[in-house]
Design a protein around this motif. Structure first.
Motif, short mmCIF file in Angstrom:
data_model
loop_
_atom_site.label_atom_id
_atom_site.label_comp_id
_atom_site.label_asym_id
_atom_site.label_seq_id
_atom_site.Cartn_x
_atom_site.Cartn_y
_atom_site.Cartn_z
N GLN A 86 0.82 -1.21 0.00
CA GLN A 86 0.00 0.00 0.00
C GLN A 86 0.86 1.26 0.00
OE1 GLN A 86 -3.61 0.91 0.76
NE2 GLN A 86 -3.97 -0.92 -0.45
N LEU A 87 1.95 1.24 0.72
CA LEU A 87 2.76 2.44 0.89
C LEU A 87 3.57 2.78 -0.35
CD1 LEU A 87 4.05 1.97 4.56
CD2 LEU A 87 2.25 3.52 3.76
N TYR A 88 4.05 1.77 -1.09
CA TYR A 88 5.02 2.08 -2.15
C TYR A 88 4.45 2.67 -3.44
CZ TYR A 88 8.90 0.65 0.67
OH TYR A 88 9.86 0.59 1.64
N PRO A 89 3.37 2.30 -4.06
CA PRO A 89 2.58 1.07 -3.91
C PRO A 89 3.06 -0.01 -4.89
CG PRO A 89 1.43 2.63 -5.28
CD PRO A 89 2.76 3.26 -4.96
N VAL A 90 2.94 -1.24 -4.48
CA VAL A 90 3.30 -2.39 -5.32
C VAL A 90 2.14 -3.39 -5.24
CG1 VAL A 90 4.95 -4.23 -5.76
CG2 VAL A 90 5.75 -2.04 -4.86
N ILE A 91 1.42 -3.54 -6.32
CA ILE A 91 0.21 -4.36 -6.30
C ILE A 91 0.52 -5.82 -5.98
CG2 ILE A 91 0.27 -4.81 -8.78
CD1 ILE A 91 -2.84 -4.40 -6.52
N TYR A 92 1.69 -6.30 -6.42
CA TYR A 92 2.04 -7.70 -6.17
C TYR A 92 2.23 -7.97 -4.68
CZ TYR A 92 2.92 -7.17 -11.12
OH TYR A 92 2.78 -6.86 -12.45
N TRP A 96 0.01 -10.54 -2.49
CA TRP A 96 0.71 -11.57 -1.71
C TRP A 96 0.31 -11.46 -0.25
CZ3 TRP A 96 6.61 -11.82 -0.38
CH2 TRP A 96 6.91 -13.10 0.07
N GLY A 97 0.25 -10.23 0.26
CA GLY A 97 -0.16 -10.03 1.64
C GLY A 97 -1.57 -10.56 1.89
N LEU A 98 -2.49 -10.35 0.94
CA LEU A 98 -3.85 -10.85 1.09
C LEU A 98 -3.88 -12.38 1.13
CD1 LEU A 98 -5.79 -8.43 -1.31
CD2 LEU A 98 -5.98 -8.56 1.19
N PHE A 99 -3.07 -13.02 0.31
CA PHE A 99 -2.98 -14.48 0.35
C PHE A 99 -2.49 -14.96 1.72
CE2 PHE A 99 -2.99 -14.63 -4.38
CZ PHE A 99 -3.79 -15.73 -4.56
N ILE A 100 -1.42 -14.32 2.22
CA ILE A 100 -0.84 -14.76 3.49
C ILE A 100 -1.79 -14.49 4.65
CG2 ILE A 100 1.11 -14.48 5.06
CD1 ILE A 100 1.79 -15.84 2.43
N ILE A 101 -2.47 -13.35 4.61
CA ILE A 101 -3.45 -13.06 5.67
C ILE A 101 -4.57 -14.09 5.65
CG2 ILE A 101 -5.20 -11.39 6.43
CD1 ILE A 101 -3.32 -9.18 5.38
N GLY A 102 -5.08 -14.42 4.46
CA GLY A 102 -6.11 -15.44 4.36
C GLY A 102 -5.64 -16.78 4.90
N SER A 103 -4.38 -17.12 4.61
CA SER A 103 -3.81 -18.35 5.14
C SER A 103 -3.75 -18.31 6.66
CB SER A 103 -2.40 -18.55 4.56
OG SER A 103 -1.75 -19.67 5.14
N GLY A 104 -3.35 -17.16 7.20
CA GLY A 104 -3.26 -17.03 8.65
C GLY A 104 -4.61 -17.11 9.34
N LEU A 105 -5.64 -16.56 8.72
CA LEU A 105 -6.98 -16.63 9.30
C LEU A 105 -7.49 -18.06 9.36
CD1 LEU A 105 -8.70 -13.51 7.67
CD2 LEU A 105 -8.02 -13.80 10.07
N VAL A 106 -7.29 -18.80 8.28
CA VAL A 106 -7.71 -20.21 8.28
C VAL A 106 -6.89 -21.01 9.27
CG1 VAL A 106 -7.85 -22.31 6.88
CG2 VAL A 106 -8.56 -20.11 5.91
#
Length: 284
Positions: A86-92, A96-106
């Motif tokens: 979000q800060l840089y921004p770099v969409i990749y 990737w962060g959304l994937f990892i967060i989803g993994s962590g929630l499960v």
């Protein structure tokens, strides 16, 4: 008590949906759909989570939690990556962060029997973002030059003389540039996205089987795009530049992508068939 658990479990998922929506809206408002690959990142993240929807539902209603400590570390790492994107921004990085967060929630909220689902979400995101985007971009110029060289030699040896300089092919009064899109880069990401989903949804496979298939995505994408370059040069030579650069140019991209998928599925079927016979039913 169960209703309380449901409400508590829903809160982090609501935050997740909010983060996903904000990223998607910000991207579309700035770039729209001009890039054919980057919007596919959002679609792929949604599809991966949809595939693992049972584990997400279980995180709402499960009577036990999974591995909260591991999940907490995944959540922290995912948040750091997402915020950096979000800060840089770099969409990749955001995806990737959304994937990892989803993994962590499960990993944290779903029962322990869904740990494989959590791992799949995280691994799928890592493979798609790192292998499917970053690595190919580092190699794109060299791949384009290699395709130009091989195309030149193959056509000169069989049909008509073709020379090349860097990524540009010269033949008769025409010239053609092996651009980024024709070097296999776009196909690599798209093939990786579909192959990861295909491997998860299909029959059970051993780890080495999955590794081989994913590793074959890059050479298959490059070879099929070599066929695309050669076919476009042939069309230009015999029918003129306006035919090669018109609808056939876009159609050729779709055709080679379908051919690549067929190759990948055929290799998968052959590998599964051979080792099923030699290993008593391909037992895990």
């Amino acid at each position: 008590m169960n209703e309380l658990r449901i409400s508590v479990a829903l809160f982090p998922w609501f935050l997740y949906v909010y983060m996903y929506t904000v990223s998607f809206y910000q991207y579309i408002s700035k770039k729209g759909f001009a890039d054919t690959d980057e919007p596919l990142l959002f679609a792929t993240a949604f599809i991966v989570l949809w595939i693992e929807r049972q584990s997400i539902i279980a995180s709402f209603r499960g009577v036990t939690v999974g591995y909260p400590l591991y999940g907490f570390f995944l959540l922290c790492f995912g948040l750091i990556v997402y915020i950096a994107g979000q800060l840089y921004p770099v969409i990749y990085l955001e995806i990737w962060g959304l994937f990892i967060i989803g993994s962590g929630l499960v990993m944290s909220l779903a029962p322990k029997e869904y740990v494989k689902s959590a791992v799949f979400i995280g691994v799928a995101g890592t493979v798609l973002v790192v292998m499917g985007r970053i690595a190919p971009y580092m190699l794109s110029s060299e791949l384009a030059k290699g395709l130009a060289s091989v195309s030149s030699h193959m056509l000169s040896a069989t049909l008509f003389p073709v020379t090349y300089n860097g990524v540009t092919l010269y033949f008769g009064p025409y010239s053609a540039e092996v651009a980024h899109a024709c070097s296999g880069m776009n196909s690599i990401f798209s093939l990786l996205a579909l192959s990861v989903i295909y491997l998860r949804e299909g029959i059970s496979r051993k780890l080495w089987h999955i590794v081989i298939l994913v590793a074959l995505v890059i050479p298959i994408a490059v070879v099929t795009n070599l066929l695309r370059v050669i076919s476009l040069v042939i069309i230009t030579w015999y029918f003129g530049n306006r035919y090669a650069q018109g609808i056939y140019h876009d159609l050729a991209g779709i055709i080679v992508f379908v051919i690549a998928l067929v190759f990948l599925a055929a290799i998968d079927k052959v590998m599964y068939g051979v080792y099923k016979k030699s290993n008593n039913g391909y037992k895990k």
